[in-house]
Design a protein around this motif. Structure first.
Motif, PDB file in Angstrom:
ATOM      1  N   ARG A 162      41.577 -29.514  39.624  1.00  0.00           N
ATOM      2  CA  ARG A 162      41.804 -30.126  38.314  1.00  0.00           C
ATOM      3  C   ARG A 162      43.045 -29.601  37.614  1.00  0.00           C
ATOM      4  O   ARG A 162      43.499 -30.187  36.636  1.00  0.00           O
ATOM      5  CB  ARG A 162      40.581 -29.906  37.414  1.00  0.00           C
ATOM      6  CG  ARG A 162      39.348 -30.633  37.903  1.00  0.00           C
ATOM      7  CD  ARG A 162      38.266 -30.633  36.858  1.00  0.00           C
ATOM      8  NE  ARG A 162      37.128 -31.442  37.250  1.00  0.00           N
ATOM      9  CZ  ARG A 162      36.116 -31.752  36.455  1.00  0.00           C
ATOM     10  NH1 ARG A 162      36.105 -31.290  35.210  1.00  0.00           N
ATOM     11  NH2 ARG A 162      35.131 -32.501  36.874  1.00  0.00           N
ATOM     12  N   SER A 163      43.579 -28.494  38.078  1.00  0.00           N
ATOM     13  CA  SER A 163      44.743 -27.896  37.425  1.00  0.00           C
ATOM     14  C   SER A 163      45.817 -27.567  38.455  1.00  0.00           C
ATOM     15  O   SER A 163      45.535 -27.382  39.639  1.00  0.00           O
ATOM     16  CB  SER A 163      44.350 -26.617  36.682  1.00  0.00           C
ATOM     17  OG  SER A 163      43.379 -26.871  35.696  1.00  0.00           O
ATOM     18  N   ILE A 164      47.054 -27.503  37.964  1.00  0.00           N
ATOM     19  CA  ILE A 164      48.191 -27.104  38.785  1.00  0.00           C
ATOM     20  C   ILE A 164      48.905 -25.977  38.060  1.00  0.00           C
ATOM     21  O   ILE A 164      49.152 -26.058  36.847  1.00  0.00           O
ATOM     22  CB  ILE A 164      49.160 -28.278  39.009  1.00  0.00           C
ATOM     23  CG1 ILE A 164      48.488 -29.352  39.867  1.00  0.00           C
ATOM     24  CG2 ILE A 164      50.454 -27.806  39.662  1.00  0.00           C
ATOM     25  CD1 ILE A 164      49.315 -30.612  40.005  1.00  0.00           C
ATOM     26  N   ALA A 165      49.231 -24.921  38.779  1.00  0.00           N
ATOM     27  CA  ALA A 165      50.029 -23.831  38.232  1.00  0.00           C
ATOM     28  C   ALA A 165      51.450 -23.963  38.762  1.00  0.00           C
ATOM     29  O   ALA A 165      51.667 -24.356  39.910  1.00  0.00           O
ATOM     30  CB  ALA A 165      49.447 -22.477  38.624  1.00  0.00           C
ATOM     31  N   TRP A 176      48.808 -26.886  34.227  1.00  0.00           N
ATOM     32  CA  TRP A 176      48.791 -28.305  33.868  1.00  0.00           C
ATOM     33  C   TRP A 176      47.455 -28.944  34.229  1.00  0.00           C
ATOM     34  O   TRP A 176      46.803 -28.535  35.200  1.00  0.00           O
ATOM     35  CB  TRP A 176      49.882 -29.063  34.621  1.00  0.00           C
ATOM     36  CG  TRP A 176      51.234 -28.461  34.572  1.00  0.00           C
ATOM     37  CD1 TRP A 176      51.696 -27.427  35.340  1.00  0.00           C
ATOM     38  CD2 TRP A 176      52.325 -28.840  33.732  1.00  0.00           C
ATOM     39  NE1 TRP A 176      53.013 -27.148  35.028  1.00  0.00           N
ATOM     40  CE2 TRP A 176      53.425 -27.997  34.047  1.00  0.00           C
ATOM     41  CE3 TRP A 176      52.491 -29.821  32.754  1.00  0.00           C
ATOM     42  CZ2 TRP A 176      54.651 -28.107  33.409  1.00  0.00           C
ATOM     43  CZ3 TRP A 176      53.721 -29.936  32.125  1.00  0.00           C
ATOM     44  CH2 TRP A 176      54.781 -29.075  32.446  1.00  0.00           C
ATOM     45  N   ASP A 177      47.089 -29.958  33.482  1.00  0.00           N
ATOM     46  CA  ASP A 177      45.969 -30.804  33.876  1.00  0.00           C
ATOM     47  C   ASP A 177      46.476 -31.723  34.974  1.00  0.00           C
ATOM     48  O   ASP A 177      47.413 -32.503  34.766  1.00  0.00           O
ATOM     49  CB  ASP A 177      45.472 -31.623  32.673  1.00  0.00           C
ATOM     50  CG  ASP A 177      44.156 -32.316  32.950  1.00  0.00           C
ATOM     51  OD1 ASP A 177      44.018 -32.904  34.045  1.00  0.00           O
ATOM     52  OD2 ASP A 177      43.261 -32.278  32.091  1.00  0.00           O
ATOM     53  N   ALA A 178      45.896 -31.631  36.159  1.00  0.00           N
ATOM     54  CA  ALA A 178      46.372 -32.431  37.293  1.00  0.00           C
ATOM     55  C   ALA A 178      46.135 -33.921  37.093  1.00  0.00           C
ATOM     56  O   ALA A 178      46.778 -34.747  37.737  1.00  0.00           O
ATOM     57  CB  ALA A 178      45.696 -31.966  38.585  1.00  0.00           C
ATOM     58  N   GLY A 179      45.210 -34.276  36.186  1.00  0.00           N
ATOM     59  CA  GLY A 179      44.976 -35.691  35.902  1.00  0.00           C
ATOM     60  C   GLY A 179      44.293 -36.431  37.029  1.00  0.00           C
ATOM     61  O   GLY A 179      44.468 -37.652  37.183  1.00  0.00           O
ATOM     62  N   LEU A 180      43.502 -35.729  37.833  1.00  0.00           N
ATOM     63  CA  LEU A 180      42.876 -36.358  39.002  1.00  0.00           C
ATOM     64  C   LEU A 180      41.385 -36.589  38.825  1.00  0.00           C
ATOM     65  O   LEU A 180      40.695 -36.920  39.773  1.00  0.00           O
ATOM     66  CB  LEU A 180      43.116 -35.492  40.251  1.00  0.00           C
ATOM     67  CG  LEU A 180      44.585 -35.200  40.564  1.00  0.00           C
ATOM     68  CD1 LEU A 180      44.702 -34.329  41.801  1.00  0.00           C
ATOM     69  CD2 LEU A 180      45.364 -36.498  40.743  1.00  0.00           C
ATOM     70  N   MET A 256      50.194 -30.127  29.762  1.00  0.00           N
ATOM     71  CA  MET A 256      50.210 -28.684  29.915  1.00  0.00           C
ATOM     72  C   MET A 256      49.020 -28.060  29.197  1.00  0.00           C
ATOM     73  O   MET A 256      48.752 -28.346  28.040  1.00  0.00           O
ATOM     74  CB  MET A 256      51.506 -28.106  29.358  1.00  0.00           C
ATOM     75  CG  MET A 256      51.827 -26.716  29.855  1.00  0.00           C
ATOM     76  SD  MET A 256      53.346 -26.089  29.106  1.00  0.00           S
ATOM     77  CE  MET A 256      54.493 -27.419  29.462  1.00  0.00           C
ATOM     78  N   LYS A 257      48.288 -27.187  29.893  1.00  0.00           N
ATOM     79  CA  LYS A 257      47.095 -26.554  29.327  1.00  0.00           C
ATOM     80  C   LYS A 257      47.359 -25.128  28.866  1.00  0.00           C
ATOM     81  O   LYS A 257      46.832 -24.673  27.863  1.00  0.00           O
ATOM     82  CB  LYS A 257      45.971 -26.543  30.370  1.00  0.00           C
ATOM     83  CG  LYS A 257      45.544 -27.931  30.821  1.00  0.00           C
ATOM     84  CD  LYS A 257      44.685 -27.882  32.066  1.00  0.00           C
ATOM     85  CE  LYS A 257      43.348 -27.232  31.826  1.00  0.00           C
ATOM     86  NZ  LYS A 257      42.494 -27.279  33.036  1.00  0.00           N
ATOM     87  N   VAL A 258      48.183 -24.407  29.606  1.00  0.00           N
ATOM     88  CA  VAL A 258      48.459 -23.006  29.301  1.00  0.00           C
ATOM     89  C   VAL A 258      49.925 -22.716  29.569  1.00  0.00           C
ATOM     90  O   VAL A 258      50.493 -23.219  30.536  1.00  0.00           O
ATOM     91  CB  VAL A 258      47.593 -22.060  30.166  1.00  0.00           C
ATOM     92  CG1 VAL A 258      47.932 -20.608  29.881  1.00  0.00           C
ATOM     93  CG2 VAL A 258      46.110 -22.308  29.937  1.00  0.00           C
TER      94      VAL A 258
END
Length: 287
Positions: A162-165, A176-180, A256-258
């Motif tokens: 669910r997230s990408i660093a 990031w929120d992967a948006g999947l 972007m989440k963090v």
């Protein structure tokens, strides 16, 4: 190849296996194969137990050094990113290319990574951008992830996908929120994001600027940030919000989440009045 416990070398590739620098290596999930990428424009498959190269698996296709490779969890697909600005997906068993060369980055593709289920992969490049791709179709999944102010050096998916660093020459790490997942799709449709017709500085619904900048809902009118002046612009002429240019790289936008390291800037738009809501700022001095 090294033994992790003892630090003893198990084997090394013979001289001339690659004709130039080896730039990237990756294990298959079962640990039986290793794939290497090289500045000689090729990838090669190795038996991790013996160090023997698999015959017929010296692959070409790129026209520049291969900077990054990744293997899907099921071991069926390999993705590579190159200095020639392209990405290529390969069948691990045969060494055949899947589809066409994928070209969307401007400049070197420094990093690629598969999602845990292998349905998608991410790429990060010298153009400061991150793209998410559908492995089967070779098509980009949504808009690029924009926020880094320097070359993106590495991307990685979280275990749940669910997230990408990402990390960059701008000295930041961003999550990031992967948006999947369906939840994100629903959110995106309702509230927009950095590169849609609405502008968002966070994924919280109360923090969205909900004014549309197109007269027709079918139009696509970008909301964009002018790095020279600091203005967030709508409709190519409307000054929406000003952020000091030297501080923008500390702002989390869109998906972007963090943002690490801090201190990041947090802009609370829950009481922001704009468009037809300007009356909420008016105070009658006579009353």
């Amino acid at each position: 190849m090294w033994d992790v416990q003892t630090g003893v070398e198990i084997w090394k590739t013979p001289s001339g296996s690659h004709t130039w620098c080896v730039t990237s290596v990756a294990f298959s999930l079962n640990g039986k194969q290793v794939v290497s990428g090289s500045s000689d424009y090729t990838l090669r498959f190795w038996d991790s137990e013996t160090g023997e190269a698999r015959s017929g698996h010296l692959w070409g296709g790129h026209r520049g050094p291969v900077w990054s490779i990744a293997i899907s969890r099921d071991g069926q697909k390999i993705v590579s990113g190159s200095d020639d600005s392209t990405i290529r997906v390969w069948r691990a068993e045969t060494g055949e290319a899947v589809g066409q060369l994928l070209r969307i980055h401007e400049g070197r593709v420094n990093s690629v990574a598969f999602s845990p289920d292998g349905r998608y992969f991410a790429s990060g490049g010298a153009d400061h951008m991150i793209h998410i791709w559908d492995t089967e179709t070779g098509m980009p999944k949504g808009a690029p992830l924009i926020g880094h102010a320097g070359i993106v050096r590495c991307v990685a998916f979280s275990p749940d996908g669910r997230s990408i660093a990402s990390c960059s020459d701008d000295r930041t790490i961003r999550i990031w929120d992967a948006g999947l997942d369906p939840e994100w799709e629903s959110f995106q449709a309702l509230h927009g994001s950095w590169d849609c017709q609405r502008f968002a500085l966070s994924r919280h619904p109360a923090h969205q600027m909900k004014q549309l900048y197109a007269s027709d809902s079918t139009e696509t009118t970008a909301v964009w940030y002018d790095r020279e002046t600091g203005w967030i612009m709508g409709n190519e002429m409307d000054h929406i919000l000003w952020i000091p240019p030297h501080l923008f790289d500390r702002v989390s936008v869109g998906r972007m989440k963090v943002l690490i390291p801090g201190p990041a800037l947090v802009v609370d738009l829950s009481k922001f009045a704009h468009g037809t809501e300007w009356q909420t700022c008016f105070t009658d001095s006579s009353s």
